[in-house]
Design a protein around this motif. Structure first.
Motif, short mmCIF file in Angstrom:
data_model
loop_
_atom_site.label_atom_id
_atom_site.label_comp_id
_atom_site.label_asym_id
_atom_site.label_seq_id
_atom_site.Cartn_x
_atom_site.Cartn_y
_atom_site.Cartn_z
N LEU A 172 7.41 -20.87 -51.72
CA LEU A 172 8.47 -20.29 -50.90
C LEU A 172 8.40 -20.94 -49.53
CD1 LEU A 172 8.08 -16.50 -51.80
CD2 LEU A 172 9.31 -18.30 -53.03
N GLY A 214 13.60 -16.74 -48.17
CA GLY A 214 14.46 -15.59 -48.36
C GLY A 214 15.01 -15.10 -47.02
N ASN A 247 16.02 -17.84 -53.54
CA ASN A 247 15.17 -16.75 -53.11
C ASN A 247 15.91 -15.96 -52.04
OD1 ASN A 247 12.95 -15.15 -52.21
ND2 ASN A 247 12.29 -16.77 -50.82
N SER A 311 12.04 -12.01 -53.26
CA SER A 311 10.63 -12.09 -52.93
C SER A 311 10.16 -11.01 -51.95
CB SER A 311 10.29 -13.47 -52.36
OG SER A 311 10.96 -13.69 -51.13
#
Length: 398
Positions: A172, A214, A247, A311
């Motif tokens: 991520l 995210g 995400n 997430s």
């Protein structure tokens, strides 16, 4: 997400003065779920809830940035970069066992610090890069690089070493760059750093799956932020932005400058977006709509063939605002049901029976800043009633 202290006064102060939380990078209690939230002071402005007219900054028209020239609209229509063959399912069992989809964010400690019985999460993260993460059962660790404006951590050598040591991991790339007290990056800053780090991770591990950071919630304002990220990447690197996995976070928080909530994304000129109120924080109608809106946004930009990970999400408000443990546990169960079953024949991920979401992550295991959704009491270490719901739900899945 770091938004407030557990007392009403600290929550109000922390959310109204979000800049004071810049250092926060990185309850279980009695009461009635029917209790009404105590109003913030000063009272937020009126809430224009569903049906909410789409504002002028709706994604698709690139907003004017602050202090920079807006990238051309034509860059928003570029074709997505193909995922290398053989990497599409190397981390989460997209379309696989249900328990493998359920993740947990660890605000304190590591996964092997807790007793899980048959209810351990299928995956976990702690907002860091871990070269040698502990493992239990079939739980997988997800790596996260942290951004801050135009900088990042850890350094390039550490990222490459961790990628080589953990082949096939999901990475991520940042955490809420749209929030000033999290990774705090303009779309142009985020695109530049992402473009610098993506090839480093892929060179170290060609099977790695790299996910965009995210944003805090999939609202029109934040989708416009992402449109600017895509356009900035195209302008800076001369190609479409490579995103293996999409995400997003799924909070329901106010978008208003100098107010509580998540504020206005860095580099955006607007003073307000959707003016959610505290009562909306666990509204399942809004929650479901936001996820569907994000999948629609992905499809419109050619990313329907990408898996989607949520997430981070959960309840950040304290019990005194109307979010008692039984209400939080109920919200958890409702969202788990939704994530595991929601599908759409036109918007869902085709490789996963058109499900909207392939994996999702509850916030959090145990936290002193936001203890309401904690699975374990941060002082005693005992499992909370929310934790009992989590482990029972997971243990009952295939």
């Amino acid at each position: 997400m770091r938004i407030a202290q557990t007392t009403r006064a600290a929550l109000a102060g922390g959310l109204l003065l979000v800049a004071m939380l810049a250092a926060a990078w990185l309850v279980d209690g009695a009461g009635s779920a029917a209790a009404r939230p105590t109003p913030l002071r000063p009272r937020p402005t009126a809430e224009p809830l569903v049906p909410t007219p789409l504002p002028a900054f709706r994604a698709g028209a690139t907003p004017e940035p602050i202090g920079a020239e807006a990238p051309p609209d034509a860059a928003l229509s570029v074709a997505p970069v193909p995922i290398p063959e053989g990497t599409a399912g190397s981390v989460f069992p997209f379309g696989g066992p249900a328990r493998g989809r359920i993740g947990l964010g660890f605000a304190t400690g590591l996964i092997d610090d807790y007793e899980w019985g048959d209810g351990a999460p299928g995956w976990w993260l702690n907002w860091r890069v871990q070269p040698h993460p502990p493992e239990i059962s079939d739980s997988r660790f997800v790596q996260m690089v942290r951004f801050n404006r135009s900088t990042f951590r850890p350094d390039e050598d550490a990222l490459a070493a961790a990628a080589r040591a953990n082949p096939g991991s999901l990475w991520l790339m940042g955490n809420e760059p749209d929030v000033a007290w999290q990774d705090d990056a303009t779309p142009e800053q985020y695109a530049a750093t992402y473009g610098r780090l993506y090839p480093i991770i892929k060179a170290a591990d060609p099977t790695a799956l790299v996910a965009i950071a995210g944003v805090s919630q999939p609202t029109p304002l934040r989708l416009a932020y992402l449109d600017r990220v895509l356009a900035a990447y195209q302008a800076q690197f001369g190609t479409a932005m490579p995103v293996d996995v999409w995400n997003v976070h799924a909070f329901i928080l106010r978008e208003e400058r100098d107010s509580w909530g998540v504020g206005i994304p860095p580099g955006m000129a607007e003073d307000e977006g959707i003016l959610y109120d505290i009562d909306d924080h666990a509204d399942m109608t809004i929650f479901r709509r936001q996820i569907l809106d994000f999948r629609r946004w992905m499809a419109e930009r050619g990313f329907r063939d990408r898996p989607l990970v949520v997430s981070e999400y959960g309840i950040l408000m304290p019990e005194s605002y109307g979010f008692a443990p039984d209400a939080v546990a109920g919200f958890m169960a409702d969202t788990f049901d939704f994530f595991l079953t929601a599908a759409d024949a036109e918007l869902g991920y085709p490789a996963d029976d058109n499900r909207l979401v392939q994996a999702f992550c509850w916030y959090s295991n145990s936290d002193t800043l936001y203890p309401t959704p904690s699975l374990f009491d941060p002082q005693s270490g005992a499992m909370t009633s929310v934790g009992e719901m989590f482990t029972a739900y997971v243990a009952g899945l295939p």
